[in-house]
Design a protein around this motif. Structure first.
Motif, PDB file in Angstrom:
ATOM      1  N   THR A 142       4.956 -23.593   2.375  1.00 45.84           N
ATOM      2  CA  THR A 142       4.616 -24.743   1.527  1.00 45.84           C
ATOM      3  C   THR A 142       4.453 -26.015   2.354  1.00 45.84           C
ATOM      4  O   THR A 142       3.469 -26.751   2.212  1.00 45.84           O
ATOM      5  N   VAL A 143       5.434 -26.281   3.240  1.00 47.14           N
ATOM      6  CA  VAL A 143       5.391 -27.485   4.075  1.00 47.14           C
ATOM      7  C   VAL A 143       4.206 -27.427   5.031  1.00 47.14           C
ATOM      8  O   VAL A 143       3.544 -28.441   5.282  1.00 47.14           O
ATOM      9  N   THR A 144       3.900 -26.235   5.553  1.00 46.65           N
ATOM     10  CA  THR A 144       2.743 -26.070   6.447  1.00 46.65           C
ATOM     11  C   THR A 144       1.448 -26.419   5.717  1.00 46.65           C
ATOM     12  O   THR A 144       0.565 -27.078   6.279  1.00 46.65           O
ATOM     13  N   GLY A 145       1.342 -25.995   4.460  1.00 49.66           N
ATOM     14  CA  GLY A 145       0.162 -26.314   3.660  1.00 49.66           C
ATOM     15  C   GLY A 145      -0.012 -27.814   3.473  1.00 49.66           C
ATOM     16  O   GLY A 145      -1.122 -28.352   3.595  1.00 49.66           O
ATOM     17  N   ILE A 146       1.102 -28.503   3.185  1.00 49.18           N
ATOM     18  CA  ILE A 146       1.055 -29.964   3.015  1.00 49.18           C
ATOM     19  C   ILE A 146       0.718 -30.640   4.339  1.00 49.18           C
ATOM     20  O   ILE A 146      -0.038 -31.615   4.388  1.00 49.18           O
ATOM     21  N   TYR A 147       1.275 -30.099   5.434  1.00 46.74           N
ATOM     22  CA  TYR A 147       1.024 -30.639   6.777  1.00 46.74           C
ATOM     23  C   TYR A 147      -0.461 -30.550   7.137  1.00 46.74           C
ATOM     24  O   TYR A 147      -1.045 -31.506   7.666  1.00 46.74           O
ATOM     25  N   VAL A 148      -1.083 -29.418   6.816  1.00 47.43           N
ATOM     26  CA  VAL A 148      -2.517 -29.234   7.094  1.00 47.43           C
ATOM     27  C   VAL A 148      -3.349 -30.219   6.282  1.00 47.43           C
ATOM     28  O   VAL A 148      -4.306 -30.815   6.795  1.00 47.43           O
ATOM     29  N   GLN A 149      -3.009 -30.413   5.000  1.00 41.99           N
ATOM     30  CA  GLN A 149      -3.734 -31.372   4.165  1.00 41.99           C
ATOM     31  C   GLN A 149      -3.595 -32.795   4.696  1.00 41.99           C
ATOM     32  O   GLN A 149      -4.553 -33.574   4.697  1.00 41.99           O
ATOM     33  N   THR A 150      -2.397 -33.125   5.181  1.00 43.73           N
ATOM     34  CA  THR A 150      -2.161 -34.458   5.756  1.00 43.73           C
ATOM     35  C   THR A 150      -2.989 -34.653   7.024  1.00 43.73           C
ATOM     36  O   THR A 150      -3.506 -35.744   7.284  1.00 43.73           O
ATOM     37  N   GLN A 153      -6.510 -35.618   5.992  1.00 42.06           N
ATOM     38  CA  GLN A 153      -6.577 -37.009   5.538  1.00 42.06           C
ATOM     39  C   GLN A 153      -6.437 -37.976   6.719  1.00 42.06           C
ATOM     40  O   GLN A 153      -7.088 -39.032   6.759  1.00 42.06           O
ATOM     41  N   PHE A 154      -5.596 -37.599   7.680  1.00 42.66           N
ATOM     42  CA  PHE A 154      -5.420 -38.389   8.900  1.00 42.66           C
ATOM     43  C   PHE A 154      -6.737 -38.468   9.685  1.00 42.66           C
ATOM     44  O   PHE A 154      -7.122 -39.533  10.175  1.00 42.66           O
ATOM     45  N   HIS A 155      -7.443 -37.335   9.786  1.00 43.91           N
ATOM     46  CA  HIS A 155      -8.729 -37.293  10.479  1.00 43.91           C
ATOM     47  C   HIS A 155      -9.741 -38.237   9.838  1.00 43.91           C
ATOM     48  O   HIS A 155     -10.484 -38.944  10.529  1.00 43.91           O
ATOM     49  N   ALA A 156      -9.770 -38.228   8.507  1.00 46.29           N
ATOM     50  CA  ALA A 156     -10.737 -39.069   7.786  1.00 46.29           C
ATOM     51  C   ALA A 156     -10.508 -40.550   8.075  1.00 46.29           C
ATOM     52  O   ALA A 156     -11.464 -41.313   8.242  1.00 46.29           O
ATOM     53  N   ILE A 157      -9.251 -40.974   8.148  1.00 44.34           N
ATOM     54  CA  ILE A 157      -8.935 -42.381   8.431  1.00 44.34           C
ATOM     55  C   ILE A 157      -9.184 -42.705   9.901  1.00 44.34           C
ATOM     56  O   ILE A 157      -9.712 -43.770  10.233  1.00 44.34           O
ATOM     57  N   GLY A 167      -9.134 -36.848  22.492  1.00 40.74           N
ATOM     58  CA  GLY A 167      -9.419 -36.518  23.888  1.00 40.74           C
ATOM     59  C   GLY A 167      -8.554 -37.288  24.868  1.00 40.74           C
ATOM     60  O   GLY A 167      -8.501 -36.931  26.045  1.00 40.74           O
ATOM     61  N   VAL A 168      -7.878 -38.345  24.385  1.00 43.85           N
ATOM     62  CA  VAL A 168      -6.983 -39.098  25.289  1.00 43.85           C
ATOM     63  C   VAL A 168      -5.819 -38.209  25.701  1.00 43.85           C
ATOM     64  O   VAL A 168      -5.437 -38.159  26.869  1.00 43.85           O
ATOM     65  N   PHE A 169      -5.256 -37.485  24.732  1.00 47.04           N
ATOM     66  CA  PHE A 169      -4.162 -36.547  24.999  1.00 47.04           C
ATOM     67  C   PHE A 169      -4.664 -35.123  24.719  1.00 47.04           C
ATOM     68  O   PHE A 169      -5.543 -34.920  23.875  1.00 47.04           O
ATOM     69  N   GLY A 170      -4.101 -34.167  25.423  1.00 49.99           N
ATOM     70  CA  GLY A 170      -4.508 -32.779  25.215  1.00 49.99           C
ATOM     71  C   GLY A 170      -4.269 -32.323  23.788  1.00 49.99           C
ATOM     72  O   GLY A 170      -5.077 -31.609  23.207  1.00 49.99           O
ATOM     73  N   ASP A 171      -3.146 -32.738  23.219  1.00 52.24           N
ATOM     74  CA  ASP A 171      -2.803 -32.393  21.838  1.00 52.24           C
ATOM     75  C   ASP A 171      -2.753 -33.677  21.030  1.00 52.24           C
ATOM     76  O   ASP A 171      -1.875 -34.517  21.235  1.00 52.24           O
ATOM     77  N   LEU A 172      -3.698 -33.828  20.122  1.00 52.71           N
ATOM     78  CA  LEU A 172      -3.764 -35.037  19.292  1.00 52.71           C
ATOM     79  C   LEU A 172      -2.509 -35.223  18.461  1.00 52.71           C
ATOM     80  O   LEU A 172      -2.119 -36.357  18.163  1.00 52.71           O
ATOM     81  N   TYR A 173      -1.835 -34.099  18.103  1.00 55.59           N
ATOM     82  CA  TYR A 173      -0.695 -34.156  17.187  1.00 55.59           C
ATOM     83  C   TYR A 173       0.656 -34.086  17.892  1.00 55.59           C
ATOM     84  O   TYR A 173       1.688 -33.944  17.236  1.00 55.59           O
ATOM     85  N   SER A 174       0.652 -34.201  19.226  1.00 57.89           N
ATOM     86  CA  SER A 174       1.927 -34.243  19.940  1.00 57.89           C
ATOM     87  C   SER A 174       2.640 -35.555  19.614  1.00 57.89           C
ATOM     88  O   SER A 174       2.013 -36.535  19.205  1.00 57.89           O
ATOM     89  N   LEU A 249       3.025 -37.130   9.388  1.00 56.86           N
ATOM     90  CA  LEU A 249       2.840 -36.012  10.310  1.00 56.86           C
ATOM     91  C   LEU A 249       4.077 -35.797  11.179  1.00 56.86           C
ATOM     92  O   LEU A 249       4.512 -34.656  11.396  1.00 56.86           O
ATOM     93  N   LEU A 250       4.644 -36.881  11.656  1.00 61.63           N
ATOM     94  CA  LEU A 250       5.865 -36.787  12.472  1.00 61.63           C
ATOM     95  C   LEU A 250       7.030 -36.218  11.666  1.00 61.63           C
ATOM     96  O   LEU A 250       7.812 -35.408  12.173  1.00 61.63           O
ATOM     97  N   GLN A 251       7.139 -36.629  10.394  1.00 59.76           N
ATOM     98  CA  GLN A 251       8.209 -36.122   9.536  1.00 59.76           C
ATOM     99  C   GLN A 251       8.033 -34.638   9.235  1.00 59.76           C
ATOM    100  O   GLN A 251       8.993 -33.858   9.302  1.00 59.76           O
ATOM    101  N   TYR A 252       6.790 -34.223   8.940  1.00 55.63           N
ATOM    102  CA  TYR A 252       6.534 -32.809   8.654  1.00 55.63           C
ATOM    103  C   TYR A 252       6.794 -31.945   9.882  1.00 55.63           C
ATOM    104  O   TYR A 252       7.288 -30.817   9.771  1.00 55.63           O
ATOM    105  N   GLN A 253       6.462 -32.459  11.067  1.00 58.36           N
ATOM    106  CA  GLN A 253       6.752 -31.719  12.297  1.00 58.36           C
ATOM    107  C   GLN A 253       8.250 -31.500  12.457  1.00 58.36           C
ATOM    108  O   GLN A 253       8.691 -30.418  12.847  1.00 58.36           O
ATOM    109  N   GLU A 254       9.023 -32.531  12.129  1.00 61.87           N
ATOM    110  CA  GLU A 254      10.486 -32.421  12.213  1.00 61.87           C
ATOM    111  C   GLU A 254      11.012 -31.406  11.199  1.00 61.87           C
ATOM    112  O   GLU A 254      11.874 -30.580  11.514  1.00 61.87           O
TER     113      GLU A 254
END
Length: 400
Positions: A142-150, A153-157, A167-174, A249-254
């Motif tokens: 469930t949380v993974t599904g919400i994380y993907v949707q977030t 939305q993050f990409h759109a903004i 491209g600045v960092f290897g992983d945009l979501y690190s 995103l940081l909260q969902y990762q935690e």
């Protein structure tokens, strides 16, 4: 006598109907609320029916997601036998009536009649350990599904504020990437900070990396700021949204990290988890999902029942001289289990991780079976293997 209590369970309350024996309804139906006083009233009624018949009544109700959990706990605490009916079965029984009437009282009445018509088995109590693992696995999904949707939305903004940041960092979501973007969200903020401050901030966010790496990321960030088409952010609302999504995103990762730890710790204590993981192509998370959704293998006395529970059994349609040639799978079982099994079969076939399964897949393809048909056949084969391994308590290498 063979008394039964039918419960039509809904949110917060249940409709109660009793039968002393077949075709012998007892009193009118009534409703009880799912709190202490209401459950005490239900207990008094159960005792009343027992005194009337001399036999402890069985309780029958439909599976209703989580609404029935308080009823189940109450019945187990008071040592009452109960039957949890699949809603599909009770629905088919209701359709047999010529009258099209739907009320809670009639539903409770029909459940009692269903008890006498069908040979229903009492519900087999699940182990707490596997139920905890199932709850954690489902919460992770469930949380993974919400994380993907977030993320979407993050990409759109981000596209409307700082698209060149990718491209600045290897992983945009690190964490270092998201925290840096949170601090320097616009080209103006990046250019104003300068190389030295950017290097210090990035280095403080990622202490495991060298200062040279931090400096390289700072230079890439400055280059991205120069390329960015949005030199000044016109809409302040975009920055507010961007910061909000970064924090989410940081909260969902935690949350996902904590769930991963809990699932891994709990799964390691279960013997069946290691057995499932011994099959090539099945990783930790999928193994945890499979074993928690199946539960105790003793609930199934034949592999075909496990196949049906997974919903990968073919739906056969035949009438008179007509027999359908295209039969889809029933999809009536656990969707989470079905998806995990399919992904396990797919991972096993790719790169020939599971040689036995790959050979079976190639044989089906040589017979002219389409890809999806061959994949379902592989998934079916995988379920049979899982059934045998769990019954024998052996690893995959021991399978003859």
């Amino acid at each position: 006598m063979n008394p039964v209590i039918g419960l039509d369970v809904s949110k917060g309350e249940s409709e109660v109907q009793a039968f002393l024996d077949k075709r012998k309804p007892y009193k009118k139906s009534f409703s009880v609320l799912h709190f202490n006083k209401g459950l005490e009233m239900l207990l008094d009624f159960l005792i009343e029916v027992e005194d009337e018949t001399g036999v402890k009544p069985t309780v029958i109700f439909e599976s209703t997601g989580h609404y029935h959990t308080s009823i189940v706990q109450f019945l187990e605490e008071n040592d009452y036998l109960y039957i949890m009916v699949n809603p599909l079965l009770s629905y088919q029984a209701k359709k047999s009536s010529l009258r099209k009437v739907k009320t809670d009282a009639i539903d409770a009445y029909n459940l009692c009649e269903l008890y006498y018509k069908e040979e229903l088995e009492p519900y087999k109590q699940r182990g707490i350990q596997l139920l905890n693992l199932r709850n954690l696995s489902r919460q992770h999904e469930t949380v993974t599904g919400i994380y993907v949707q977030t993320k979407l939305q993050f990409h759109a903004i981000l596209d409307q504020v700082f698209p060149e940041y990718r491209g600045v960092f290897g992983d945009l979501y690190s964490k270092v990437s998201l925290n840096t973007l949170l601090e320097f969200s616009t080209s103006e903020a990046v250019l104003e900070a300068g190389e030295n401050r950017l290097t210090d901030e990035i280095a403080s966010e990622c202490v495991t990396r060298s200062e040279r790496w931090a400096k390289d990321r700072a230079n890439k960030l400055i280059e991205a700021a120069h390329r960015n088409p949005f030199k000044n952010t016109l809409y302040q609302s975009h920055l507010v949204s961007l910061h909000m999504y970064i924090q989410m995103l940081l909260q969902y990762q935690e949350h996902l990290s904590k769930l991963d730890e809990q699932i891994d710790a709990l799964a390691e204590e279960i013997e069946e988890y290691k057995i499932i993981q011994s099959i090539p192509g099945i990783g930790g998370k999928i193994a945890a999902t499979i074993i928690s959704e199946i539960g105790e293998i003793e609930r199934f006395n034949h592999p075909k029942k496990l196949v049906a529970f997974s919903g990968i059994d073919p739906s056969v349609h035949s009438s008179g001289k007509f027999t359908a040639t295209i039969n889809r799978i029933s999809k009536r079982g656990s969707s989470r289990l079905r998806h995990a099994l399919y992904m396990s079969a797919l991972c096993g076939i790719r790169s020939s991780r599971n040689k036995k399964l790959r050979e079976f897949y190639d044989r089906k393809r040589e017979e002219g079976k389409p890809f999806k048909v061959a994949m379902i056949a592989c998934t079916n084969k995988l379920v049979h293997w899982i059934f045998i391994l769990l019954k024998r308590k052996e690893t995959f290498l021991d399978l003859a």
